[in-house]
Enzyme design. Structure first.
Site, mmCIF file in Angstrom:
data_model
loop_
_atom_site.group_PDB
_atom_site.id
_atom_site.type_symbol
_atom_site.label_atom_id
_atom_site.label_comp_id
_atom_site.label_asym_id
_atom_site.label_seq_id
_atom_site.Cartn_x
_atom_site.Cartn_y
_atom_site.Cartn_z
ATOM 1 N N LEU A 203 9.581 -21.366 -4.352
ATOM 2 C CA LEU A 203 8.708 -20.369 -3.714
ATOM 3 C C LEU A 203 7.336 -20.436 -4.359
ATOM 4 O O LEU A 203 7.229 -20.464 -5.585
ATOM 5 C CB LEU A 203 9.287 -18.957 -3.919
ATOM 6 C CG LEU A 203 8.392 -17.796 -3.498
ATOM 7 C CD1 LEU A 203 8.377 -17.641 -1.983
ATOM 8 C CD2 LEU A 203 8.840 -16.479 -4.137
ATOM 9 N N GLY B 282 -0.045 5.510 -4.398
ATOM 10 C CA GLY B 282 -0.632 6.802 -4.756
ATOM 11 C C GLY B 282 0.041 7.934 -3.986
ATOM 12 O O GLY B 282 0.378 8.980 -4.560
ATOM 13 N N ASP C 56 0.826 -1.216 0.000
ATOM 14 C CA ASP C 56 0.000 0.000 0.000
ATOM 15 C C ASP C 56 0.858 1.263 0.000
ATOM 16 O O ASP C 56 1.944 1.292 0.587
ATOM 17 C CB ASP C 56 -0.915 -0.023 1.238
ATOM 18 C CG ASP C 56 -2.044 0.987 1.130
ATOM 19 O OD1 ASP C 56 -2.343 1.432 0.000
ATOM 20 O OD2 ASP C 56 -2.643 1.321 2.169
ATOM 21 N N HIS D 116 2.271 3.291 -9.139
ATOM 22 C CA HIS D 116 1.991 1.865 -9.371
ATOM 23 C C HIS D 116 3.140 1.208 -10.132
ATOM 24 O O HIS D 116 3.485 0.058 -9.883
ATOM 25 C CB HIS D 116 0.673 1.703 -10.132
ATOM 26 C CG HIS D 116 -0.524 2.155 -9.341
ATOM 27 N ND1 HIS D 116 -0.702 1.831 -8.009
ATOM 28 C CD2 HIS D 116 -1.601 2.917 -9.685
ATOM 29 C CE1 HIS D 116 -1.840 2.376 -7.574
ATOM 30 N NE2 HIS D 116 -2.392 3.032 -8.560
HETATM 31 C C1 IPE Z 1 -5.453 -2.626 0.021
HETATM 32 O O1 IPE Z 1 -5.106 -1.293 -0.155
HETATM 33 C C2 IPE Z 1 -5.476 -3.350 -1.289
HETATM 34 C C3 IPE Z 1 -4.180 -3.515 -1.942
HETATM 35 C C4 IPE Z 1 -3.023 -3.170 -1.463
HETATM 36 C C5 IPE Z 1 -4.230 -4.163 -3.223
HETATM 37 P P1 IPE Z 1 -6.204 -0.153 -0.301
HETATM 38 O O2 IPE Z 1 -5.455 1.100 -0.496
HETATM 39 O O3 IPE Z 1 -7.203 -0.515 -1.321
HETATM 40 O O4 IPE Z 1 -6.908 -0.209 1.128
HETATM 41 P P2 IPE Z 1 -7.716 0.902 1.930
HETATM 42 O O5 IPE Z 1 -8.729 1.470 0.980
HETATM 43 O O6 IPE Z 1 -6.748 1.935 2.373
HETATM 44 O O7 IPE Z 1 -8.324 0.160 3.088
HETATM 45 C C1 IPE Z 2 -1.564 0.252 -3.340
HETATM 46 O O1 IPE Z 2 -1.331 1.634 -3.357
HETATM 47 C C2 IPE Z 2 -1.868 -0.299 -4.698
HETATM 48 C C3 IPE Z 2 -3.264 -0.757 -4.864
HETATM 49 C C4 IPE Z 2 -4.207 -0.708 -3.967
HETATM 50 C C5 IPE Z 2 -3.612 -1.312 -6.150
HETATM 51 P P1 IPE Z 2 -2.531 2.677 -3.363
HETATM 52 O O2 IPE Z 2 -2.923 2.972 -4.746
HETATM 53 O O3 IPE Z 2 -3.642 2.221 -2.471
HETATM 54 O O4 IPE Z 2 -1.807 3.934 -2.730
HETATM 55 P P2 IPE Z 2 -2.416 4.976 -1.686
HETATM 56 O O5 IPE Z 2 -2.923 4.182 -0.532
HETATM 57 O O6 IPE Z 2 -3.512 5.714 -2.384
HETATM 58 O O7 IPE Z 2 -1.267 5.844 -1.327
HETATM 59 MG MG MG Z 3 -4.041 2.474 -0.508
#
Ligand code: IPE
Ligand code: IPE
Ligand code: MG
Length: 250
Positions: free
Chosen positions: A134, A26, A23, A40
């Site tokens: 793995l 973004g 996570d 990403h």
């Molecule tokens: C969880 O992250 C899903 C993935 C990492 C693929 P999100 O960014 O979607 O989760 P929330 O919305 O913060 O709970």
């Molecule tokens: C994790 O990063 C990737 C996915 C959920 C696909 P995010 O896209 O959720 O990044 P943030 O949480 O908005 O920073």
């Molecule tokens: Mg996220």
């Protein structure tokens, strides 16, 4: 008389199965004034490094949360960028995985994925099925509650058809109907980005998993961070509801 808790008897050895909620892509991009896609892209690179590190450390199962069933709520352009990256990642990595002895497995609902991605996944799984170094599980359009609901539905159908008795439905049977059947529960869950939640990932399987939340964004997750998380895990005391063995000093 002093009773000293003896933690060492319960200190876990290296984790066999590590699960990661990748996570913060973004926020990584926003901090640099870049579009989310750039985050990403760097995130996919961090995932590649995590796979290599898992192999070097000797982790046997690595499960990565790549796209949740809730991530469809994002703008269409971001979803399509993510799917494009995934397509690219699968095309470029499957050969490398295979050469390195990685067995690929994908969990989640494939019905909403585009047919060419589904074909890439099936071909990758088939090609790597015999590998043993793995097991890399990628959770894609995955949701933990949906996984349990589907298992419950299949069990109910079996009971209704007389293939199974209701009193045979126990934890072991439910686990065997999940998509992760045959894979031990995660020992360690790592989540980056500072968020401290599970976000519907592996909710059945994480019942006794050690959780490590890291204050760094996924694209910055390095081999060193992975190794530090493993050390943190190795210092934990897993009790599974039992008491620590006390040492009695008289
Ligand atoms: C969880 O992250 C899903 C993935 C990492 C693929 P999100 O960014 O979607 O989760 P929330 O919305 O913060 O709970
Ligand atoms: C994790 O990063 C990737 C996915 C959920 C696909 P995010 O896209 O959720 O990044 P943030 O949480 O908005 O920073
Ligand atoms: Mg996220």
């Amino acid at each position: 008389m002093t009773v000293i808790p003896l933690a060492s008897g319960h200190r876990p050895v290296s984790p066999i199965h590590v699960a990661i909620i990748m996570d913060g892509n973004g926020r990584w991009a926003r901090a640099r004034g870049l579009p989310r896609t750039a985050g990403h892209r760097r995130g996919a690179e961090a995932a590649r490094i995590a796979v290599e590190t898992a192999m070097r450390i000797g982790v046997q199962y690595l499960t990565l949360f790549a796209f949740s069933s809730e991530n469809w709520k994002r703008p269409e352009s971001e979803v399509s960028d993510l799917m494009g990256l995934l397509r690219h990642y699968l095309r470029s990595e499957i050969g490398r995985f295979h050469d390195g002895g990685v067995r690929l497995k994908v969990i989640g609902d494939r019905s909403r994925l585009s047919p060419d991605i589904v074909t890439l996944i099936s071909a990758g799984e088939e090609r790597t099925a015999g590998n043993q170094k793995l097991t890399l599980t990628i959770a894609l359009n995955y949701g933990g509650r949906a996984e349990i609901a589907i298992a419950a539905r299949h069990i109910a159908l079996d009971v209704a058809a007389g293939l199974l008795r209701a009193d045979e439905v126990d934890e072991r049977l439910i686990a065997s109907r999940l998509e992760t059947t045959g894979i031990p529960d995660p020992d360690l869950l790592i989540r980056t980005s500072g968020e401290q939640r599970i976000s519907n990932f592996l909710i059945w399987q994480l019942a006794y998993t050690e959780l490590v939340f890291l204050d760094l964004l996924w694209p910055d997750f390095s081999r060193k961070d992975f190794e530090a998380a493993i050390r943190e895990y190795e210092g934990r005391n897993r009790r599974y509801g039992a008491v620590q063995d006390p040492v009695i000093v008289s």
